[in-house]
Design a protein around this motif. Structure first.
Motif, PDB file in Angstrom:
ATOM      1  N   THR A  43       0.934  -1.278  -0.478  1.00 16.98           N
ATOM      2  CA  THR A  43      -0.452  -0.195  -0.238  1.00 16.98           C
ATOM      3  C   THR A  43       0.682   1.162   0.267  1.00 16.98           C
ATOM      4  N   ASP A  44       2.336   1.046   0.375  1.00 19.97           N
ATOM      5  CA  ASP A  44       2.754   2.426   0.736  1.00 19.97           C
ATOM      6  C   ASP A  44       4.451   2.328  -0.422  1.00 19.97           C
ATOM      7  N   TYR A  45       4.920   2.399  -0.849  1.00 18.81           N
ATOM      8  CA  TYR A  45       5.593   1.854  -2.301  1.00 18.81           C
ATOM      9  C   TYR A  45       7.045   3.392  -2.049  1.00 18.81           C
ATOM     10  N   VAL A  46       8.132   4.304  -1.278  1.00 21.61           N
ATOM     11  CA  VAL A  46       8.861   4.630  -2.045  1.00 21.61           C
ATOM     12  C   VAL A  46      10.468   4.590  -2.073  1.00 21.61           C
ATOM     13  N   ALA A  47      10.473   5.091  -2.840  1.00 11.05           N
ATOM     14  CA  ALA A  47      12.309   5.071  -3.656  1.00 11.05           C
ATOM     15  C   ALA A  47      13.254   5.781  -3.810  1.00 11.05           C
ATOM     16  N   ILE A  48      14.679   5.748  -2.978  1.00 13.19           N
ATOM     17  CA  ILE A  48      15.402   6.137  -2.775  1.00 13.19           C
ATOM     18  C   ILE A  48      16.488   6.153  -3.225  1.00 13.19           C
ATOM     19  N   GLY A  49      17.202   7.100  -4.248  1.00 11.09           N
ATOM     20  CA  GLY A  49      18.758   6.606  -4.947  1.00 11.09           C
ATOM     21  C   GLY A  49      19.214   8.037  -5.437  1.00 11.09           C
TER      22      GLY A  49
END
Length: 492
Positions: A43-49
């Motif tokens: 339900t909650d997805y975050v990407a860092i990079g």
């Protein structure tokens, strides 16, 4: 600018952060920290990079690349709404022609360069956008610039590991003047405050990529960072400037452990954290093997570049060096050392890749064992080695100039015109590897995508009319300003 949101406070962090290289103690009562099963985490997805996460392509950030960023593909396959707008998965979209590596101070001093395109003979800039338009919130050039919450894709082109917790603007990034931080982190919205270190947490900036990701409380987080800690030096033709191992270990450990601990406090259970490691520089077409260069040199120069190299053991030529080779003023001079990597430099850089990847694996194991997160590593190094062995990492320009039709050449490579970042199909391949890693970690069955479907077609020409090509078999021409832009985009 008026503050629109207050980022969620996460201190004190439950996790007692240890020095790099030390183990990670399991939290008291960690057996009770039970995460939702499988798909319930989606339900909650975050990407860092960095730029690879942002969807950077053809030497710039533009919506045509962002629509196939690997985080957006993952979110879509998880069943999230990825429509362009205030949806389940948001990105800092940039309208066409995008924002490229540098501006042209001679011909376009008040404009931002767009992405590169193939004009039938050479890579060149698609178009230019006045800086006043780029910076005007009412222009629509940055359509979600006023979104009153952090983006789900927080990847910042040019970001180094240190930047994830410490940078929030173009004045605070390791590479000075990186304006991508200004419109992705948007510290003016979020009133950045420096959070000092405590015995339970390292210091960080409240508008940093780290804090904004933590504020969103993702149940699934992907983190692909560290490439630029090596690449920034390699693209400058040196092994000097690679982030020191001790610093990388300390900062990577701090980032992942603190994120894991913060998400436990934020969500009340361990989130899934998928890390990605660093590919070998020998698997990206930005670095041209000396043997290839000499075999493909124009007939007018003979079989090999006849004036040698400043570095006698040069193994790789940096792609912008093609512009230097084609400048008749340079004939009679050896190829400068800043355009090549010697055998010793390649060895040192590859050693750094292996060392950093060992650190990433050890950090994942420690966090996973602690119970603070479900953690796994997407092996990007193995992925790109496999693709290189299959012949899918050759630069498009060499394929096209060898006589391949544009469409055939575009389908034959996974890389865009800048030689560092994937094209649409390449990002689809990367997304599948992340999805497979997520499925292996969580026991889910998120479906892969078909990289060869029409959805992921890469158009290197951006539908521009072609110009007469150079003769088949030549290395191809590269404008000096384009070469400078390509080089500056990856160096610090």
């Amino acid at each position: 600018m008026k503050k629109l949101i207050t980022l969620i406070a996460v201190l004190p962090i439950l996790l007692a952060l240890l020095l790099a290289g030390c183990g990670l103690d399991a939290p008291e009562g960690s057996n009770d920290l039970v995460a939702p099963a499988g798909e319930q985490l989606f339900t909650d997805y975050v990407a860092i990079g960095n730029s690879l996460t942002a969807g950077y392509m053809d030497n710039g950030l533009a919506i045509k690349g962002q629509l196939t960023s690997y985080p957006r593909i993952i979110a879509q396959q998880m069943g999230l709404d990825v429509s362009v707008g205030d949806s389940d998965f948001t990105q800092p979209y940039v309208s066409m022609p995008g924002i490229g590596g540098t501006k042209d101070p001679v011909n376009h001093p008040a404009d931002a360069a767009g992405v590169l395109y193939w004009n039938g003979s050479v890579p060149t800039v698609l178009d230019w956008t006045p800086l006043t338009t780029v910076l005007d919130p009412g222009s629509g050039f940055l359509p979600l610039i006023a979104l009153p919450r952090p983006y789900h894709n927080l990847g910042v082109p040019g970001a180094l590991l240190h930047d994830v917790m410490n940078a929030y603007s173009s004045t605070t990034s390791v590479a000075p003047g990186n304006s991508f931080f200004d419109f992705i982190n948007r510290a003016s919205f979020f009133d950045n405050v420096t959070i000092p270190a405590t015995p339970q947490s390292p210091a960080y900036e409240s508008a940093s990529m780290f804090r904004q990701a933590l504020a969103k409380g993702p149940k699934v987080l992907t983190c692909w960072i560290g490439n630029n800690d090596i690449l920034g030096s390699a693209t400058a033709g040196t092994d000097l400037g690679v982030t020191p191992v001790a610093q990388f270990q300390a900062e990577y450990t701090a980032l992942v452990q603190t994120m894991a601990g913060g998400l436990v406090q934020r969500n009340g259970f361990p989130s899934a954290i998928i890390l990605a490691n660093i590919p070998s520089i020998t698997t990206i077409p930005y670095f041209v093997p000396r043997t290839f260069l000499e075999a493909a040199a124009p007939q007018g120069l003979g079989i090999a570049w006849p004036w040698g190299y400043e570095e006698a053991t040069a193994e790789l030529l940096c792609f912008p060096g093609l512009s230097w080779l084609q400048n008749t003023d340079n004939q009679g001079s050896p190829v400068p050392a800043n355009l090549t990597l010697s055998a010793a430099e390649v060895t040192n850089i590859e050693t750094a890749v292996a060392t950093f990847n060992g650190i990433i694996a050890a950090v994942a194991d420690g966090v996973n064992a602690s119970g603070y997160a479900q953690c796994a590593v997407m092996d990007a190094n193995a992925l790109m080695t496999r693709e290189a062995n299959m012949g899918r990492t050759t630069h498009f320009m060499f394929l096209a100039l060898a006589g391949m039709p544009v469409r055939t050449a575009a389908d034959a490579t996974l890389f865009s015109l800048d030689g560092v970042h994937p094209n649409n199909r390449g990002y689809a391949v990367i997304a599948n590897e992340f999805i497979d890693t997520i499925n292996g970690l969580l026991g889910t069955d998120v479906p892969d995508v078909d990289p060869m479907s029409a959805v992921f077609e890469w158009d290197p020409t951006y539908s521009q009319p072609p110009v007469p090509p150079t003769a088949a078999g030549e290395l191809g021409r590269l404008d000096a300003r384009v070469a400078e832009s390509m080089a500056s985009a990856f160096q610090r």
